[in-house]
Design an enzyme around this catalytic site. Sequence first.
Site, PDB file in Angstrom:
ATOM      1  N   CYS A 157       3.218   1.744   2.949  1.00  0.00           N
ATOM      2  CA  CYS A 157       4.396   0.881   3.025  1.00  0.00           C
ATOM      3  C   CYS A 157       5.539   1.497   2.243  1.00  0.00           C
ATOM      4  CB  CYS A 157       4.092  -0.497   2.446  1.00  0.00           C
ATOM      5  SG  CYS A 157       2.555  -1.202   3.020  1.00  0.00           S
ATOM      6  N   CYS A 217       0.846  -1.191   0.000  1.00  0.00           N
ATOM      7  CA  CYS A 217       0.000   0.000   0.000  1.00  0.00           C
ATOM      8  C   CYS A 217       0.890   1.254   0.000  1.00  0.00           C
ATOM      9  CB  CYS A 217      -0.931   0.008   1.203  1.00  0.00           C
ATOM     10  SG  CYS A 217      -0.079  -0.274   2.753  1.00  0.00           S
TER      11      CYS A 217
END
Lengths: 315, 75
Positions: free
Chosen positions: B13, B10
């Site tokens: 991250c 995502c």
Amino acid sequence: MLKQTADYITFDLLGLTPGTRLGEALDFFIYDTTKIFLLLTTIIFVVAIIRTSFPPEKTKRLLSHKREYVGNVLAALLGIVTPFCSCSAVPLFIGFVESGVPLGVTFSFLISSPMVNEVALIMLWGLFGWKIALIYIGSGLLVAIIAGIIIGKLKMEKYVQDYVWKMQVGNTEIVKQTFRQKLEYAREYTYELLKKIWPYVIVGVGLGAFIHGFVPQDFLARWAGRDNPFAVPIAVALGVPLYSNAAGVIPIVHALMEKGMAIGTVLAFMMAVTALSLPEAIILKNVLKNRLLAVFFGIVAIAITLVGYLFNAIL
Amino acid sequence: MKIEVLGTGCAKCKTLYENVKKAVEESGKTAEIIKVEEIQKIMGYGVMSTPALVVDGVVKFSGKCASVAEIKEVL
């Protein structure tokens, strides 16, 4: 006081005439966005501090090996306070079932978490008043509890992707946070969340203001009023594939209600938008086989429809 | 030192990965930074909310995108 400020900006500074469509729509827009952002900032911050005491690892431990019913109720309630983002749905799901949280209880959590949360509560409270906010929270919890119990009763464990059961899950120590760290976390969380939802709020309130100013009164009463028995299922069917968080959808449903949409239909639409969505289905496909995914969406959609009918009948 | 950034890919991250790179650079330490995207490995650490940061096999943060300053403290 906010109302005066909005009036001042619209009618004095910009020189629009009260009572005109553009004037009313803009006045409404300024008033609603300021009110909502003030409420959001304060309450998200407070809730974020509470949330630091409920990391998902702890929630998992509280729920593991819980019996049905008690477990479902607890899971739905913990769904309110445990921070959850749909991008973490997969590790969360695996962590839950692996540590012995029953499947139905896991679903109660997965349903309640995106649907019943502080953002929904604030927005409903700000726009509809506390009664509707409490009704929404109560019926959202009910949907999560009942749908979870039914999924548990159907014994669908074999429709979870096989690799999930073989997974080895490690144990993490939860790092204790000092109060200062909690405040810091809350500040960051509030900032991150506001950054994510502000466009939804602006678009939502903007659309709401447009409907408020330009759509004739009682326009929707004929189709979406309480006398049309198809209004609730249609609202749910429209809401399920849509993805938005509570922040974006509430200003729109608020305006729809003003134009004659029945309250049960409004609540059902909102729940369908927040609880179920296409992106969520795609993420959950990683851990659920098609059959269980379909059962999950089907049961939640039916439960939401029933809630819609119930509130159209009694309110 | 071995630093692992756990996450299924995502946006948060990616930010965490960048922050880690910066933190390592600023601290002047040598470290191997690895991006871990396989769900098996993530679950192996018992992490339930991503992104998470693991230093030498110990989970330091989970469910938050730690800032450069915070990461430097745990290196």
